[in-house]
Design a protein around this motif. Structure first.
Motif, PDB file in Angstrom:
ATOM      1  N   ARG A   1       0.845  -1.212   0.000  1.00  0.00           N
ATOM      2  CA  ARG A   1       0.000   0.000   0.000  1.00  0.00           C
ATOM      3  C   ARG A   1       0.876   1.257   0.000  1.00  0.00           C
ATOM      4  NH1 ARG A   1      -3.634   3.356  -1.712  1.00  0.00           N
ATOM      5  NH2 ARG A   1      -4.489   4.740  -0.125  1.00  0.00           N
TER       6      ARG A   1
ATOM      7  N   ARG B   1     -13.172   1.841  -0.101  1.00  0.00           N
ATOM      8  CA  ARG B   1     -11.851   1.286  -0.434  1.00  0.00           C
ATOM      9  C   ARG B   1     -11.839   0.624  -1.805  1.00  0.00           C
ATOM     10  NH1 ARG B   1      -6.921   2.639   1.646  1.00  0.00           N
ATOM     11  NH2 ARG B   1      -5.840   0.903   2.638  1.00  0.00           N
TER      12      ARG B   1
ATOM     13  N   TRP C   1      -8.209  -1.969   5.714  1.00  0.00           N
ATOM     14  CA  TRP C   1      -9.329  -1.504   4.901  1.00  0.00           C
ATOM     15  C   TRP C   1      -9.365   0.024   4.883  1.00  0.00           C
ATOM     16  CZ3 TRP C   1     -13.510  -5.201   7.391  1.00  0.00           C
ATOM     17  CH2 TRP C   1     -13.185  -6.522   7.060  1.00  0.00           C
ATOM     18  N   ASP C   2      -8.462   0.648   5.609  1.00  0.00           N
ATOM     19  CA  ASP C   2      -8.292   2.106   5.576  1.00  0.00           C
ATOM     20  C   ASP C   2      -6.807   2.393   5.725  1.00  0.00           C
ATOM     21  OD1 ASP C   2      -7.606   2.152   8.419  1.00  0.00           O
ATOM     22  OD2 ASP C   2      -9.741   1.934   8.822  1.00  0.00           O
TER      23      ASP C   2
END
Length: 532
Positions: free
Chosen positions: A127, A426, A496-497
């Motif tokens: 990410r 998301r 998820w964030d």
């Protein structure tokens, strides 16, 4: 100029009760953050220091420009998993300033399971690389990594988005001219060896740094060779014999200083950001805790949040008298213009069409989008279906998904069902997505899910008629499942964030993110304005 005036009374009983509930959630977040950023157990941190090594966040502090912010990403990754032993997923990622330019920093924490990669470690590493590539940022890897955590091999090694994906991204960014620089502080074994090996430049610290595809034990088993780790893959050997390393340094401070100098000399041009004079909001962000209802079923006006988030508490609403369950407005945050969409109820057809129109206007004018999610979903029922909610909600989703301007999302309350999708969840790849401690994320609320499952069980003709005990068990199990899985810590643990932040931090976090997304090269092409 906004004509909306605050209706909040800080002395009211409702405000005080809401604020007390919000303060408790903030205290919970602070306690968990303190544990997460602490790294491994005290004995492991002491052993780490005894080897002449700095703790991971101390390394980052020495790399970034003094007095500048470090935007840390997903500090609560893996929270509550693996028996609580994998704080921050064993890796620290974020964006900091080095000689005035933003740099993505990916740093292993060797005090947590030797810096090994768990499933969430891989996701967090990738990410950070995704953000770096999207925003044209150099990457600095502070490597102290034991490779994949072997008991997790099926969740770490073989799939497209597993450990190999991180190496693929590293190669792609280097090919695009985004510098990849590694400083090696400790062991880099197996897959961990490829992080420095694939870097454009490598620095190794004498005595502690090692790079080898297979450690001494693997070498012994594979080819029956007895060799120690330093001879096999030490810093001196790799710098003077193999050529894997480009620079040999005597200690970590020297290595970090050299990394700064290398980053100083890279040339990754950035776009000039137009920033107006910055004015603070007229109302304090500390009020937000008293505005958000402690009972999630009690509504509040999202415009009260805007008054405490945007410059001078000044925002221009779009279609304020139509589609009122969605507030659309333009404003400035830290002097940068932004188009804001905030929920004031379920999304009706009018709200969805209003959103599609507003998004396309912002897209046409190059204004980044900010979604403030507090949404039960799109409206259901015969009237809504006859009114075309399926098609109209799709128009909103299409406009949001195809927008070429930067998109930021903050989950401030509920984020349920297709409402999560329409408000840039998301799955629609916002540039950054953060959550407040008040966030709830699920396909639907626990109450609705329970009612649906109870009805399905009662109408299932293939099973014996449900007893009251059967129905009570379904209700208990569903409430427990949705209660656990809709919790913001469950979500942030699984990335998820990009992290849980408090309302008071939100304005500054958004300012950092806006400065990053607005200074990257302009997107190509344009999208025409959508009209009803």
């Amino acid at each position: 100029m906004t004509h909306f005036q605050t209706g909040i009374h800080p002395q009211s009983e409702e405000f005080v009760a809401n604020k007390a509930a919000a303060d408790a959630l903030t205290a919970k977040l602070q306690t968990r953050m303190a544990q997460a950023i602490g790294g491994g157990a005290a004995r492991l941190r002491e052993r780490h220091r005894a080897r002449g090594k700095l703790l991971v966040r101390d390394r980052i502090d020495r790399v970034i420009d003094p007095g500048t912010a470090f935007l840390e990403l997903s500090p609560l990754a893996a929270w509550g998993q693996y028996g609580g032993d994998v704080n921050a997923a064993g890796i620290v990622t974020g964006i900091g300033m080095v000689y005035g330019q933003p740099v993505t920093i990916i740093a292993n924490d060797a005090t947590v399971k030797g810096g090994s990669f768990f499933h969430e470690t891989v996701k967090k590493h990738a990410r950070a690389q995704e953000i770096a590539e999207a925003n044209r940022l150099p990457c600095l890897y502070l490597v102290d990594c034991g490779g994949a955590y072997l008991p997790e091999q099926d969740r770490v090694f073989p799939d497209r988005d597993h450990f190999g994906n991180a190496f693929y991204r590293q190669c792609q960014m280097s090919a695009q001219g985004l510098p990849q620089i590694s400083v090696v502080f400790g062991g880099c074994t197996a897959g961990g060896a490829y992080i420095p090996a694939l870097s454009d430049q490598v620095i190794m610290v004498r005595g502690n740094a090692r790079i080898h595809l297979g450690g001494p034990s693997i070498v012994k088993v594979a080819i029956n060779e007895d060799i120690d780790g330093e001879t096999l893959g030490g810093a001196e050997m790799h710098t003077s014999i193999s050529g894997v390393s480009d620079h040999l340094v005597e200690n970590e401070d020297e290595g970090l200083a050299l990394a700064r100098r290398l980053l100083r000399d890279v040339n990754v041009p950035r776009k000039e950001v137009a920033v107006d004079a910055v004015t603070t909001p007229c109302h304090p962000a500390s009020d937000i805790g008293g505005i958000i209802s402690a009972d999630a079923k009690t509504p509040y006006d999202v415009r009260e949040i805007l008054l405490r988030l945007v410059d001078n508490s000044d925002f221009q609403q779009f279609k304020p008298d139509w589609g009122e369950t969605l507030v659309c407005a333009t404003a400035r945050i830290h002097g940068m213009k932004v188009g804001i969409l905030g929920n004031n109820g379920a999304l009706l057809s009018e709200s969805a069409l209003k959103a599609a129109h507003f998004i396309s206007l912002c897209n046409q004018r190059g204004i980044p989008l900010l979604f403030l999610q507090n949404i039960t979903g799109f409206m259901v029922g015969s009237e809504a279906e006859r009114g075309g909610i399926a098609k109209n909600s799709a128009k909103m989703v299409y406009a949001m998904a195809t927008a070429r301007v930067p998109r930021l999302t903050v989950i401030v309350g509920g984020s349920y069902g297709a409402g999560n999708y329409g408000m840039c969840g998301r799955g629609f790849r916002p540039d950054f997505l953060f959550a407040w401690p008040t966030a709830k994320l699920a396909t639907m609320s626990a109450d609705i899910a329970t009612n649906v499952l109870l009805e399905l069980r009662q109408n299932n003709l293939r099973l014996p008629e449900a007893t009251q005990a059967d129905l009570d068990q379904i209700q208990a199990d569903t409430c427990a499942q949705y209660g656990e899985q809709s919790d913001p810590y469950y979500a942030t643990s699984r990335l998820w964030d990009d992290g849980i932040i408090t309302p008071e931090q939100t304005r500054d976090v958004l300012g950092l993110c806006l400065s990053l997304v607005l200074s990257r090269p302009d997107p190509r092409g344009f999208t025409p304005v959508f009209r009803m």
